[in-house]
Design a protein around this motif. Structure first.
Motif, PDB file in Angstrom:
ATOM      1  N   ASN A  27       0.816  -1.202   0.000  1.00 14.08           N
ATOM      2  CA  ASN A  27       0.000   0.000   0.000  1.00 14.08           C
ATOM      3  C   ASN A  27       0.852   1.256   0.000  1.00 14.08           C
ATOM      4  O   ASN A  27       0.475   2.264   0.584  1.00 14.08           O
ATOM      5  CB  ASN A  27      -0.934   0.004   1.221  1.00 14.08           C
ATOM      6  CG  ASN A  27      -1.949  -1.106   1.129  1.00 14.08           C
ATOM      7  OD1 ASN A  27      -2.382  -1.457   0.037  1.00 14.08           O
ATOM      8  ND2 ASN A  27      -2.316  -1.660   2.262  1.00 14.08           N
ATOM      9  N   ASP A  73       2.071   4.607  -1.056  1.00 14.79           N
ATOM     10  CA  ASP A  73       1.433   5.681  -1.805  1.00 14.79           C
ATOM     11  C   ASP A  73       2.374   6.367  -2.777  1.00 14.79           C
ATOM     12  O   ASP A  73       1.929   7.170  -3.593  1.00 14.79           O
ATOM     13  CB  ASP A  73       0.848   6.714  -0.837  1.00 14.79           C
ATOM     14  CG  ASP A  73      -0.335   6.153  -0.062  1.00 14.79           C
ATOM     15  OD1 ASP A  73      -0.999   5.242  -0.596  1.00 14.79           O
ATOM     16  OD2 ASP A  73      -0.574   6.635   1.066  1.00 14.79           O
ATOM     17  N   PRO A  91       2.339   5.355  -8.112  1.00 12.58           N
ATOM     18  CA  PRO A  91       1.018   5.773  -8.599  1.00 12.58           C
ATOM     19  C   PRO A  91       0.171   4.626  -9.140  1.00 12.58           C
ATOM     20  O   PRO A  91      -1.031   4.780  -9.313  1.00 12.58           O
ATOM     21  CB  PRO A  91       1.356   6.776  -9.700  1.00 12.58           C
ATOM     22  CG  PRO A  91       2.704   6.394 -10.155  1.00 12.58           C
ATOM     23  CD  PRO A  91       3.405   5.852  -8.936  1.00 12.58           C
ATOM     24  N   ASN A 144      -2.717   1.764  -6.379  1.00 13.97           N
ATOM     25  CA  ASN A 144      -4.153   1.861  -6.122  1.00 13.97           C
ATOM     26  C   ASN A 144      -4.919   2.327  -7.351  1.00 13.97           C
ATOM     27  O   ASN A 144      -5.933   3.003  -7.238  1.00 13.97           O
ATOM     28  CB  ASN A 144      -4.402   2.824  -4.958  1.00 13.97           C
ATOM     29  CG  ASN A 144      -3.810   2.318  -3.681  1.00 13.97           C
ATOM     30  OD1 ASN A 144      -3.907   1.138  -3.379  1.00 13.97           O
ATOM     31  ND2 ASN A 144      -3.185   3.208  -2.921  1.00 13.97           N
ATOM     32  N   PHE A 145      -4.481   1.910  -8.516  1.00 11.15           N
ATOM     33  CA  PHE A 145      -5.088   2.384  -9.756  1.00 11.15           C
ATOM     34  C   PHE A 145      -6.551   1.988  -9.856  1.00 11.15           C
ATOM     35  O   PHE A 145      -7.404   2.811 -10.199  1.00 11.15           O
ATOM     36  CB  PHE A 145      -4.304   1.839 -10.963  1.00 11.15           C
ATOM     37  CG  PHE A 145      -4.900   2.244 -12.277  1.00 11.15           C
ATOM     38  CD1 PHE A 145      -4.734   3.526 -12.746  1.00 11.15           C
ATOM     39  CD2 PHE A 145      -5.644   1.355 -13.025  1.00 11.15           C
ATOM     40  CE1 PHE A 145      -5.280   3.920 -13.947  1.00 11.15           C
ATOM     41  CE2 PHE A 145      -6.198   1.735 -14.226  1.00 11.15           C
ATOM     42  CZ  PHE A 145      -6.019   3.018 -14.697  1.00 11.15           C
ATOM     43  N   GLU A 146      -6.868   0.726  -9.570  1.00  8.96           N
ATOM     44  CA  GLU A 146      -8.254   0.269  -9.692  1.00  8.96           C
ATOM     45  C   GLU A 146      -9.158   1.001  -8.710  1.00  8.96           C
ATOM     46  O   GLU A 146     -10.298   1.339  -9.038  1.00  8.96           O
ATOM     47  CB  GLU A 146      -8.328  -1.235  -9.482  1.00  8.96           C
ATOM     48  CG  GLU A 146      -7.695  -2.019 -10.600  1.00  8.96           C
ATOM     49  CD  GLU A 146      -7.778  -3.506 -10.379  1.00  8.96           C
ATOM     50  OE1 GLU A 146      -8.481  -3.937  -9.450  1.00  8.96           O
ATOM     51  OE2 GLU A 146      -7.145  -4.243 -11.145  1.00  8.96           O
ATOM     52  N   LYS A 147      -8.662   1.245  -7.520  1.00 11.76           N
ATOM     53  CA  LYS A 147      -9.444   1.969  -6.512  1.00 11.76           C
ATOM     54  C   LYS A 147      -9.738   3.389  -6.979  1.00 11.76           C
ATOM     55  O   LYS A 147     -10.881   3.865  -6.898  1.00 11.76           O
ATOM     56  CB  LYS A 147      -8.681   1.978  -5.190  1.00 11.76           C
ATOM     57  CG  LYS A 147      -9.363   2.700  -4.074  1.00 11.76           C
ATOM     58  CD  LYS A 147      -8.485   2.629  -2.835  1.00 11.76           C
ATOM     59  CE  LYS A 147      -8.925   3.650  -1.811  1.00 11.76           C
ATOM     60  NZ  LYS A 147      -8.018   3.701  -0.674  1.00 11.76           N
ATOM     61  N   GLN A 148      -8.756   4.069  -7.497  1.00 14.47           N
ATOM     62  CA  GLN A 148      -8.940   5.426  -7.979  1.00 14.47           C
ATOM     63  C   GLN A 148      -9.839   5.449  -9.214  1.00 14.47           C
ATOM     64  O   GLN A 148     -10.643   6.376  -9.389  1.00 14.47           O
ATOM     65  CB  GLN A 148      -7.590   6.068  -8.285  1.00 14.47           C
ATOM     66  CG  GLN A 148      -6.773   6.328  -7.048  1.00 14.47           C
ATOM     67  CD  GLN A 148      -5.364   6.825  -7.386  1.00 14.47           C
ATOM     68  OE1 GLN A 148      -4.988   6.900  -8.539  1.00 14.47           O
ATOM     69  NE2 GLN A 148      -4.606   7.175  -6.351  1.00 14.47           N
ATOM     70  N   TRP A 149      -9.710   4.447 -10.084  1.00 10.24           N
ATOM     71  CA  TRP A 149     -10.550   4.367 -11.264  1.00 10.24           C
ATOM     72  C   TRP A 149     -12.011   4.196 -10.871  1.00 10.24           C
ATOM     73  O   TRP A 149     -12.888   4.828 -11.464  1.00 10.24           O
ATOM     74  CB  TRP A 149     -10.087   3.217 -12.144  1.00 10.24           C
ATOM     75  CG  TRP A 149     -10.823   3.133 -13.435  1.00 10.24           C
ATOM     76  CD1 TRP A 149     -11.843   2.301 -13.731  1.00 10.24           C
ATOM     77  CD2 TRP A 149     -10.602   3.923 -14.601  1.00 10.24           C
ATOM     78  NE1 TRP A 149     -12.266   2.505 -15.018  1.00 10.24           N
ATOM     79  CE2 TRP A 149     -11.524   3.506 -15.573  1.00 10.24           C
ATOM     80  CE3 TRP A 149      -9.702   4.932 -14.908  1.00 10.24           C
ATOM     81  CZ2 TRP A 149     -11.590   4.076 -16.843  1.00 10.24           C
ATOM     82  CZ3 TRP A 149      -9.762   5.483 -16.178  1.00 10.24           C
ATOM     83  CH2 TRP A 149     -10.691   5.065 -17.125  1.00 10.24           C
ATOM     84  N   GLU A 161     -13.373   5.225  -8.067  1.00  8.20           N
ATOM     85  CA  GLU A 161     -13.820   6.497  -7.519  1.00  8.20           C
ATOM     86  C   GLU A 161     -14.135   7.502  -8.605  1.00  8.20           C
ATOM     87  O   GLU A 161     -15.094   8.266  -8.505  1.00  8.20           O
ATOM     88  CB  GLU A 161     -12.752   7.055  -6.584  1.00  8.20           C
ATOM     89  CG  GLU A 161     -12.604   6.322  -5.279  1.00  8.20           C
ATOM     90  CD  GLU A 161     -11.455   6.853  -4.424  1.00  8.20           C
ATOM     91  OE1 GLU A 161     -10.856   7.891  -4.809  1.00  8.20           O
ATOM     92  OE2 GLU A 161     -11.172   6.249  -3.389  1.00  8.20           O
ATOM     93  N   MET A 162     -13.365   7.510  -9.670  1.00  9.25           N
ATOM     94  CA  MET A 162     -13.619   8.426 -10.776  1.00  9.25           C
ATOM     95  C   MET A 162     -14.910   8.061 -11.507  1.00  9.25           C
ATOM     96  O   MET A 162     -15.652   8.957 -11.961  1.00  9.25           O
ATOM     97  CB  MET A 162     -12.453   8.414 -11.762  1.00  9.25           C
ATOM     98  CG  MET A 162     -11.220   9.120 -11.256  1.00  9.25           C
ATOM     99  SD  MET A 162      -9.810   9.012 -12.368  1.00  9.25           S
ATOM    100  CE  MET A 162     -10.466   9.615 -13.887  1.00  9.25           C
ATOM    101  N   ASN A 180     -18.283   9.307  -9.863  1.00  5.04           N
ATOM    102  CA  ASN A 180     -18.639  10.727  -9.979  1.00  5.04           C
ATOM    103  C   ASN A 180     -19.201  11.075 -11.315  1.00  5.04           C
ATOM    104  O   ASN A 180     -19.308  10.672 -12.272  1.00  5.04           O
ATOM    105  CB  ASN A 180     -17.434  11.619  -9.702  1.00  5.04           C
ATOM    106  CG  ASN A 180     -16.986  11.461  -8.263  1.00  5.04           C
ATOM    107  OD1 ASN A 180     -17.776  11.137  -7.408  1.00  5.04           O
ATOM    108  ND2 ASN A 180     -15.707  11.685  -8.041  1.00  5.04           N
TER     109      ASN A 180
END
Length: 114
Positions: A95, A97, A100, A103-108, A110-111, A114
């Motif tokens: 984990n 940070d 980059p 955590n690509f799948e997690k950020q994807w 989240e995007m 929205n």
């Protein structure tokens, strides 16, 4: 007990590496000569030059083949590398940070919400 096993494995690998240091150098030299003889063979325009480069290449190939036990030395070097990496026993934090892509799948996800 794990440290003792790693120490024993590293010691054996170091002895094997030192014992095969000469054949490793011979293998490297033979492969370099073989590489340049193949390049010279491909560039040669006359038959006599091709024959000379072929003879040099055959001699270099025989030299490289005779030093095949040097592969044990390469394997021992790899074992020493693995022992060195495992000596501290620390695993890399998955984990982290600073990377980059961790955590690509997690950020994807989240995007996309929205």
């Amino acid at each position: 007990m794990k440290k003792f096993g790693l120490f024993l494995l590293g010691g054996i690998a170091a002895v094997i590496l030192l014992a095969n240091l000469g054949p490793m150098i011979g293998l490297a030299i033979g492969l370099v000569i073989l590489y340049f003889s193949v390049k010279g063979f491909m560039k040669a325009e006359t038959t006599s030059k091709k024959v000379i480069w072929a003879v040099i290449g055959i001699i270099a190939a025989c030299s490289a083949i005779s030093n095949v036990p040097a592969l044990l030395g390469l394997a021992a070097a790899y074992v020493l590398y693995v022992v060195y990496k495992n000596w501290s026993g620390k695993k890399q934090d998955s984990n982290d940070d600073s990377d980059p892509f961790v955590n690509f799948e997690k950020q994807w996800a989240e995007m996309n919400r929205n």
